[in-house]
Motif scaffolding. Structure first.
Motif, short mmCIF file in Angstrom:
data_model
loop_
_atom_site.label_atom_id
_atom_site.label_comp_id
_atom_site.label_asym_id
_atom_site.label_seq_id
_atom_site.Cartn_x
_atom_site.Cartn_y
_atom_site.Cartn_z
N MET A 170 0.85 -1.20 0.00
CA MET A 170 0.00 0.00 0.00
C MET A 170 0.89 1.25 0.00
SD MET A 170 -2.83 1.24 2.81
CE MET A 170 -3.92 -0.12 2.43
N SER A 176 1.81 5.40 0.37
CA SER A 176 1.48 6.43 1.36
C SER A 176 0.20 7.16 1.00
CB SER A 176 2.64 7.43 1.48
OG SER A 176 3.81 6.79 1.92
N ASP A 225 -2.41 5.91 -0.68
CA ASP A 225 -3.55 5.05 -0.35
C ASP A 225 -3.81 5.03 1.15
OD1 ASP A 225 -3.90 4.39 -3.02
OD2 ASP A 225 -2.58 2.64 -2.90
N LEU A 226 -2.74 5.03 1.92
CA LEU A 226 -2.88 5.01 3.37
C LEU A 226 -3.58 6.27 3.87
CD1 LEU A 226 -2.23 3.61 6.07
CD2 LEU A 226 -0.03 4.79 6.05
N ARG A 249 -7.45 6.75 5.56
CA ARG A 249 -7.75 7.41 6.84
C ARG A 249 -8.80 8.50 6.66
NH1 ARG A 249 -1.48 8.08 8.97
NH2 ARG A 249 -1.17 5.87 9.59
#
Length: 227
Positions: free
Chosen positions: A1, A3, A5-6, A10
């Motif tokens: 994944m 950064s 997508d992360l 969130r």
């Protein structure tokens, strides 16, 4: 994944209990997530005044010069000669060339050694280059701004920031728009955009202007018709 997508994951979790806006989304554009687009009032003026194409190009040239860029005009056939003359007047022995720059643009610059745009080039090596020649993505008449987007005829962003002399070719009228909103319609926000209004410059507290601080000290713009 990744950064990206992360972070987006969130954001989605944080907005899970927020009611969806009932206003229609704006048109999708590259690099944007339509799930979070909101309608924006676009009724503001998209350009100021009713200018002809010739008047728009004249305004671009005037505002470029006002920012201390040096403006030249020619046609497609005369472009190689203009570039060769500018390099010769500068005394340029080396010229940095993006991979997609049309070869005919430098056809008459026999005395300048071509240096290809390379990811391996160090800042010191780029600083040793005399000149760089690029195209552009779009030019904005009302602000005298040239926009680069890393296209094949423009190369990596850093090649137009480190060498001291930048020759930028603008195709007229195809790459000239009146206003910033019109320019944004042509640009992909996911690309590395560089907005240039004249040579790099700054002023200290005494208002002493210093050029070449974080970019080329000399910007020459060639407006080319018939391309």
């Amino acid at each position: 994944m990744s950064s990206r997508d992360l972070i987006l994951g969130r954001v989605r979790r944080a907005l899970a209990d927020v009611p969806k806006d009932d206003t229609p989304p704006v048109p999708e554009r590259p690099g944007r997530d339509p799930q979070y687009e909101q309608a924006v009032d676009r009724t503001y003026l998209r350009e100021h005044g009713d200018r002809t194409t010739e008047q728009t190009v004249d305004l671009l040239a005037e505002n470029l010069a006002d920012y201390r860029a040096i403006v030249h005009r020619t046609d497609t056939g005369g472009l190689p000669g203009v570039i060769a003359r500018l390099l010769a007047e500068r005394g340029s022995r080396t010229v940095l060339v993006p991979s997609g720059l049309p070869t005919e643009w430098l056809a008459e610059a026999a005395d300048a050694t071509r240096v290809p745009d390379s990811a391996a080039s160090t800042p010191h090596e780029l600083d040793e280059i005399d000149s760089v020649v690029t195209g552009c993505a779009v030019a904005i008449a009302e602000t005298g701004t040239i926009v680069l987007d890393g296209g094949p005829d423009q190369g990596r962003r850093r090649i137009t920031l480190v060498p001291d002399h930048h020759i930028c070719v603008v195709r007229v009228p195809g790459q000239v728009v009146s206003s910033v909103p019109q320019a944004l319609d042509r640009l992909d926000p996911a690309r590395p955009l560089t907005w240039i209004s004249g040579p790099s410059a700054t002023s200290d507290i005494e208002l002493d202007r210093v050029e070449g601080v974080h970019g080329p000290r000399t910007l020459e713009v060639v407006l080319v018709t018939g391309d």
